[in-house]
Design a protein around this motif. Structure first.
Motif, PDB file in Angstrom:
ATOM      1  N   TYR A 259       0.850  -1.184   0.000  1.00  0.00           N
ATOM      2  CA  TYR A 259       0.000   0.000   0.000  1.00  0.00           C
ATOM      3  C   TYR A 259       0.891   1.241   0.000  1.00  0.00           C
ATOM      4  O   TYR A 259       1.920   1.291   0.701  1.00  0.00           O
ATOM      5  CB  TYR A 259      -0.905   0.030   1.234  1.00  0.00           C
ATOM      6  N   PRO A 260       0.539   2.282  -0.753  1.00  0.00           N
ATOM      7  CA  PRO A 260       1.403   3.474  -0.855  1.00  0.00           C
ATOM      8  C   PRO A 260       1.753   4.105   0.491  1.00  0.00           C
ATOM      9  O   PRO A 260       2.915   4.482   0.708  1.00  0.00           O
ATOM     10  CB  PRO A 260       0.567   4.424  -1.719  1.00  0.00           C
ATOM     11  N   ALA A 261       0.779   4.245   1.386  1.00  0.00           N
ATOM     12  CA  ALA A 261       1.065   4.891   2.672  1.00  0.00           C
ATOM     13  C   ALA A 261       1.960   4.029   3.552  1.00  0.00           C
ATOM     14  O   ALA A 261       2.735   4.553   4.353  1.00  0.00           O
ATOM     15  CB  ALA A 261      -0.238   5.216   3.400  1.00  0.00           C
ATOM     16  N   VAL A 262       1.859   2.707   3.423  1.00  0.00           N
ATOM     17  CA  VAL A 262       2.727   1.808   4.191  1.00  0.00           C
ATOM     18  C   VAL A 262       4.157   1.890   3.655  1.00  0.00           C
ATOM     19  O   VAL A 262       5.125   1.937   4.429  1.00  0.00           O
ATOM     20  CB  VAL A 262       2.197   0.362   4.135  1.00  0.00           C
ATOM     21  N   LYS A 263       4.295   1.939   2.336  1.00  0.00           N
ATOM     22  CA  LYS A 263       5.631   2.081   1.740  1.00  0.00           C
ATOM     23  C   LYS A 263       6.241   3.437   2.088  1.00  0.00           C
ATOM     24  O   LYS A 263       7.447   3.533   2.361  1.00  0.00           O
ATOM     25  CB  LYS A 263       5.533   1.896   0.225  1.00  0.00           C
ATOM     26  N   ALA A 264       5.409   4.486   2.110  1.00  0.00           N
ATOM     27  CA  ALA A 264       5.901   5.813   2.485  1.00  0.00           C
ATOM     28  C   ALA A 264       6.355   5.830   3.940  1.00  0.00           C
ATOM     29  O   ALA A 264       7.370   6.461   4.279  1.00  0.00           O
ATOM     30  CB  ALA A 264       4.815   6.856   2.253  1.00  0.00           C
ATOM     31  N   LEU A 265       5.622   5.143   4.812  1.00  0.00           N
ATOM     32  CA  LEU A 265       6.009   5.046   6.219  1.00  0.00           C
ATOM     33  C   LEU A 265       7.378   4.385   6.349  1.00  0.00           C
ATOM     34  O   LEU A 265       8.268   4.898   7.046  1.00  0.00           O
ATOM     35  CB  LEU A 265       4.962   4.245   6.998  1.00  0.00           C
ATOM     36  N   ALA A 266       7.555   3.262   5.673  1.00  0.00           N
ATOM     37  CA  ALA A 266       8.805   2.503   5.785  1.00  0.00           C
ATOM     38  C   ALA A 266      10.008   3.283   5.262  1.00  0.00           C
ATOM     39  O   ALA A 266      11.141   3.051   5.697  1.00  0.00           O
ATOM     40  CB  ALA A 266       8.674   1.179   5.052  1.00  0.00           C
TER      41      ALA A 266
END
Length: 259
Positions: free
Chosen positions: A229-236
Motif C-alpha cells: 500500500y502506498p502509505a505503508v511504503k511511504a512510512l517505511a
C-alpha cells in the motif's frame, strides 16, 4: 484563502472546518459542495496540516443535509468528484478527519459525519437518514457506510423508518465515539485530535489506508498486499520510521516530521 460557505481555522497541525450556513441549519447546496471540495483539497495537500475537524456553525445544527428549499426553487444540484460536502467520495485522503457534531445531523449531514473517521457528538446531537420521508434516498454514502459501521439489521432499522437517533443511542449503536455536554463537541474533538498527534503521522496515515483497503478484500489478500500500500511504503521510507524507535530507546518524546 477566504470562503463563503465555510470557515477554516488552523491550530498548529489541526485544520478546523466549520460548515457556515447557519440560517439554513448548515444545509448544503451546490456552491457549498464545490467550495468544500476546494477546502478539503487544500487540507489534503498541505504537508503541515495533519488532522481535520468538521463542525457546524451555530448551536442548533451540524448540518441538516441537502438544502431541499434550494432544490425545490430550481437550484442546480451537484458536487465535485469528492462528493457531498467534499467528503463523501474522498477516498484518497489518509489524514484523519473528525466530525464534531454539535446538533442536528440529518440526511446528508449524517452522511458527512459517517464519512469522517471519528464522530464526537454533543448531547443535543440528533442523527437520521430521513430521505425516504421526502421521496429520496441517502445516496451520498449513508446507505453503504451505516450498514458497514453498525451492522445490517441495526442500519435497516434506521434507514427504513427514517427515525431520529440521539447521541447516546448513536454511541450504543457504535457510530459515535464519544458523547459530551452541549457546546463541548469541538473541544472534545480537539482533545481527540491532540491524542492522535502524539503518534507518528505517517503511521496514522498508513493505518487508515490499510484499514480501508483491507476491508474491501479478504483477510488473506489484505495481509498479503498491505506492505505494498502506498502509505505503508511511504512510512517505511520515512524519517519518522527511524525517529520513533530511536526516541523510544532514548526515553524521550519523538519529534515527528511527517516525512
Amino acid at each position: 484563502m477566504t470562503y463563503e460557505f465555510a470557515k477554516v481555522e488552523r491550530k498548529g497541525r489541526i485544520t478546523i472546518v466549520t460548515l457556515n450556513r447557519p440560517e439554513v441549519m448548515n444545509a448544503m447546496h451546490s456552491p457549498a459542495h464545490f467550495e468544500l471540495h476546494r477546502v478539503f483539497d487544500e487540507f489534503a495537500n498541505d504537508p503541515e496540516q495533519w488532522i481535520a475537524i468538521v463542525t457546524g456553525a451555530g448551536e442548533k445544527a451540524f448540518s441538516a443535509g441537502n438544502d431541499l428549499k434550494w432544490q425545490a426553487a430550481g437550484g442546480k444540484r451537484g458536487w465535485d468528484k469528492s462528493g457531498f460536502a467534499g467528503l463523501t467520495e474522498r477516498f484518497d485522503c489518509d489524514k484523519p478527519i473528525i466530525a464534531a457534531v454539535n446538533g442536528v445531523a440529518m440526511g446528508g449531514g449524517f452522511e458527512i459525519a459517517l464519512a469522517c473517521d471519528l464522530i464526537i457528538a454533543a448531547e443535543n446531537a440528533v442523527f437520521a437518514l430521513p430521505e425516504p420521508r421526502v421521496g429520496l434516498a441517502a445516496l451520498a454514502g449513508g446507505l453503504h457506510r451505516l450498514p458497514r459501521q453498525i451492522g445490517l439489521k441495526r442500519a435497516m432499522g434506521m434507514i427504513l423508518t427514517g427515525r431520529h437517533v440521539s447521541a447516546r443511542e448513536g454511541f450504543e449503536l457504535g457510530f459515535v465515539n464519544e458523547v459530551v455536554s452541549q457546546g463541548q463537541a469541538l473541544a472534545a474533538a480537539e482533545r481527540w485530535a491532540n491524542l492522535i498527534l502524539q503518534n507518528g503521522p505517517m503511521s496514522i496515515r498508513a493505518s487508515k489506508q490499510t484499514i480501508h483497503r483491507g476491508l474491501g478484500v479478504s483477510l488473506e489478500q489484505a495481509l498479503a498486499e498491505q506492505r505494498d500500500y502506498p502509505a505503508v511504503k511511504a512510512l517505511a521510507a520515512s524519517e519518522d520510521y527511524i525517529e520513533g524507535p530511536k526516541a523510544f530507546s532514548e526515553k524521550r518524546a519523538p519529534q515527528w516530521k511527517g516525512r
